[in-house]
Design a protein around this motif. Structure first.
Motif, short mmCIF file in Angstrom:
data_model
loop_
_atom_site.label_atom_id
_atom_site.label_comp_id
_atom_site.label_asym_id
_atom_site.label_seq_id
_atom_site.Cartn_x
_atom_site.Cartn_y
_atom_site.Cartn_z
N LEU A 105 5.30 17.77 2.15
CA LEU A 105 4.53 17.34 1.24
C LEU A 105 4.88 18.23 -0.18
N PHE A 106 4.40 17.41 -1.36
CA PHE A 106 4.31 18.33 -2.33
C PHE A 106 3.35 19.08 -2.51
N ARG B 172 2.43 13.14 -8.33
CA ARG B 172 3.04 13.57 -6.89
C ARG B 172 3.09 12.08 -6.30
N ILE B 173 2.29 11.17 -6.56
CA ILE B 173 2.40 9.66 -5.77
C ILE B 173 3.78 9.05 -6.40
N ARG B 174 4.06 9.34 -7.73
CA ARG B 174 5.10 8.78 -8.40
C ARG B 174 6.38 9.46 -7.79
N TYR C 2 6.51 10.71 -4.64
CA TYR C 2 6.76 10.34 -3.53
C TYR C 2 7.52 8.92 -3.28
N ARG C 3 6.99 8.20 -4.21
CA ARG C 3 7.70 6.80 -4.10
C ARG C 3 9.31 6.72 -4.73
N GLU C 4 9.36 7.66 -5.66
CA GLU C 4 10.82 7.94 -6.00
C GLU C 4 11.73 8.50 -4.98
N LEU C 5 11.00 9.41 -4.04
CA LEU C 5 11.88 10.08 -3.30
C LEU C 5 12.05 8.84 -1.95
N ASP C 6 11.05 8.05 -1.70
CA ASP C 6 11.17 7.13 -0.60
C ASP C 6 12.31 6.17 -0.95
N THR D 277 8.42 20.82 0.91
CA THR D 277 8.91 19.94 -0.05
C THR D 277 10.21 19.94 0.47
N LEU E 239 10.35 17.64 3.52
CA LEU E 239 10.05 16.44 3.05
C LEU E 239 11.24 15.68 2.64
#
Length: 186
Positions: free
Chosen positions: A45-46, A57-59, A61-65, A91, A94
């Motif tokens: 996680l972050f 953080r959500i943004r 996670y999406r970018e990483l995905d 991280t 992750l």
């Protein structure tokens, strides 16, 4: 019609080998799955104290995905360092999960479970898939045969799995899959 009939009778053997070559060539360059689901009990996680803003953080996670290449992942990593400082271990792991997922797709694993220091990889569910005739599957089988004490393959409920013990980190799982890809023995 006469040509088709000849292909099916008198020249059947000639055209079978031609067809087999075409299929082999298709199988060599085919991806058999589009994504791999990864389930883990590891902390990936972050952390809140690294990125305090929830929407940021959500943004991220999406970018990483949505990251699809090693180059883009390295850029993502640099951006994190520039904006938030040294990257915490959770991280790093992750980001390694993203790498693991790419490798799993290349090897034809639909799902990987990383729990209790064990990795279970689920092969393509469709038993009729050309995957099972591909060089990729042959490479995995060869690796298993070279490492029988460390890796087990079994079938349960028509699902073929490969299990490895002593997988304490995502990095260790990546190393194993990299060995399969490179055709190396452990």
């Amino acid at each position: 019609e006469a040509i088709l009939e000849l292909k099916e009778t008198s020249f059947k053997e000639l055209y079978e080998s031609e067809y087999k070559k075409e299929v082999d060539e298709q199988v060599k360059h085919q991806k058999f799955i589009s994504d791999c689901q990864i389930d883990t009990d590891m902390e990936l996680l972050f952390p809140d104290n690294y990125i305090s803003n929830i929407s940021e953080r959500i943004r991220l996670y999406r970018e990483l995905d949505n990251t699809e290449t090693e180059e883009k992942l390295k850029e993502f990593e640099l951006q994190l360092k520039d904006r938030f400082g040294e990257i915490p271990e959770q991280t790093n792991e992750l980001m390694n999960i993203v790498r693991l997922r790419w490798m799993a797709v290349d090897l034809g694993f639909e799902k990987i479970i990383l729990k209790n220091n064990k990795m279970v990889a689920y092969f393509v569910a469709d038993q009729e898939s050309l995957y099972y005739k591909s060089p990729v599957f042959s490479k995995v089988l060869d690796f298993v045969q070279k490492n029988p004490k460390l890796i087990k393959i079994k079938e349960v409920n028509n699902k073929l799995t490969m299990t490895m013990q002593k997988i304490e980190s995502v990095k260790k799982a990546i190393d194993i899959l990299q060995n399969i890809i490179n055709h190396e023995k452990l």
